[in-house]
Structures are given as structure tokens and as C-alpha cells.
Motif scaffolding. Structure first.
Motif, PDB file in Angstrom:
ATOM      1  N   ARG A  52     -60.370  22.717  -7.034  1.00  0.00           N
ATOM      2  CA  ARG A  52     -59.317  22.642  -8.047  1.00  0.00           C
ATOM      3  C   ARG A  52     -59.048  24.028  -8.615  1.00  0.00           C
ATOM      4  O   ARG A  52     -59.959  24.831  -8.797  1.00  0.00           O
ATOM      5  N   SER A  66     -53.652  23.039  -7.984  1.00  0.00           N
ATOM      6  CA  SER A  66     -54.449  23.089  -6.751  1.00  0.00           C
ATOM      7  C   SER A  66     -53.579  22.943  -5.505  1.00  0.00           C
ATOM      8  O   SER A  66     -53.700  23.713  -4.553  1.00  0.00           O
ATOM      9  N   ASP A  72     -56.698  23.464  -2.707  1.00  0.00           N
ATOM     10  CA  ASP A  72     -57.316  22.126  -2.753  1.00  0.00           C
ATOM     11  C   ASP A  72     -57.899  21.724  -1.397  1.00  0.00           C
ATOM     12  O   ASP A  72     -57.665  20.640  -0.892  1.00  0.00           O
TER      13      ASP A  72
END
Length: 199
Positions: A52, A66, A72
Motif C-alpha cells: 500500500r 496504491s 500494489d
């Protein structure tokens, strides 16, 4: 109504049966106790945790970016190092994962530029570690402590990076060195700024 069924570290022996049969065709799985590491057969839950990134809005709030940033990735990231890799005075990021895999570099491509500050101490230590820096531009002041932050098996560059905002007027910087000496610099420009402690 919600009911706590497994809490760590207060009850690491608690087990909870699956509410339904996991669908193997969807790669679903269920662990009755994810904290029973001796009996998970080497199954690593961390590899399912996505990284994140949060963007500081500057008003005390943060926004989760993200997906937009591409950070991510579903890997067990533990080592993160921050530094300006392409000399544009914007902090870039290097990420290392547990268990191997590629070292990932995330280049900061946001608009605008900043000032990257390197310190050279005379009465203070050679890299000015422990100095305090304030960059003021208009009615906005940003504070940094000049210190190479550490994460697991990683260390950031020994430099401080500040944003320089367009249309906000000239920027000035105040530096309080570890020796207690203070310096003020006027008309700070984007790019690399190397400051030697005044004698």
C-alpha cells in the motif's frame, strides 16, 4: 453483529472452522489458525498481502494511491529504500521482497520538482546527521530531520528532499546543525543543494 473469533497475540491457539467449503477452482483456502506457524506446513500468508502507498495531502490527511502508483504488488515486501535515483529532486523508491524475486524500482513521475539537500558538517558530523531543516515558501513551512531512515535490510539516502511549489514565491531554508549553529539560505531553487556548515 460481529464476533471476534481469533485474536493475536492474546489467543494464538484458537481455531475457527471455515464457514463454508473453500472453492479450490477460485484458489480459495482457509486456515483454522493462521498463527499456528508450526502446523501451517510452511504456508506463508504474507505473500497474499498487497503493498500500500498513501499520498500526503498536506492538510493532515492521506489518500490511498496504491493502484495508481503501481505499488500494489502482491509480494512480501520488507525492505524499502528511498532516494533520488534520476537527479530530478523527487524521491524514488527501491523495494526488496522476502524469498527472492526481482528488486523493484518505482520512479517518481509526479509533476513539479523539489530541492535535494546534502549537508557537510564542520563543527558537526561530516554528513550533518541530526540537523533540522525548515523550508518556507509563502505561508507554508515544511520540516525535516536530516537522518538516513532504516527499514528491514535497507537504508535511505542521507539527504533531505523538499517540494518547491510553483507560483508560491521564493523559498528560504533554515538549518539548525547538530552543533547548535543555525544558517538561513534565501532564494532556494529546485535541484541539488549542497550546504557546508558555516564556521
Amino acid at each position: 453483529m460481529w464476533q471476534a473469533v481469533a485474536v493475536q497475540p492474546f489467543d494464538i491457539s484458537r481455531k475457527h472452522k471455515a464457514p463454508r467449503r473453500p472453492d479450490g477452482t477460485l484458489d480459495e483456502f482457509w486456515l483454522e489458525n493462521p498463527f499456528d506457524f508450526e502446523n501451517t506446513g510452511g504456508f506463508n500468508l504474507s505473500r497474499f498481502e498487497r503493498n500500500r502507498m498513501f499520498f500526503n495531502l498536506g492538510d493532515g490527511g492521506f489518500r490511498e494511491v496504491s493502484f495508481l502508483s503501481g505499488t500494489d504488488i502482491d509480494s512480501d515486501t520488507r525492505g524499502v529504500a528511498i532516494g533520488d535515483l534520476d537527479d530530478d529532486a523527487r524521491p524514488d523508491m527501491i523495494v526488496r521482497n522476502v524469498g527472492g524475486g526481482p528488486v523493484r524500482v518505482f520512479r517518481n513521475a509526479m509533476e513539479g520538482r523539489g530541492v535535494r539537500v546534502r549537508l557537510r558538517g564542520t563543527a558537526s558530523n561530516k554528513q550533518g546527521i541530526g540537523a533540522r531543516l525548515w523550508l518556507t515558501q509563502g505561508d507554508r513551512t515544511t520540516y525535516r530531520e536530516h537522518f538516513p531512515q532504516n527499514t528491514l535490510n535497507a537504508q535511505h539516502a542521507t539527504e533531505s528532499i523538499f517540494a518547491i511549489l510553483a507560483g508560491k514565491g521564493a523559498a528560504s531554508m533554515r538549518i539548525r546543525w547538530p552543533s547548535g549553529h543555525e544558517q538561513t539560505l534565501q532564494d532556494v531553487q529546485p535541484g541539488l543543494l549542497e550546504v557546508t556548515e558555516a564556521k
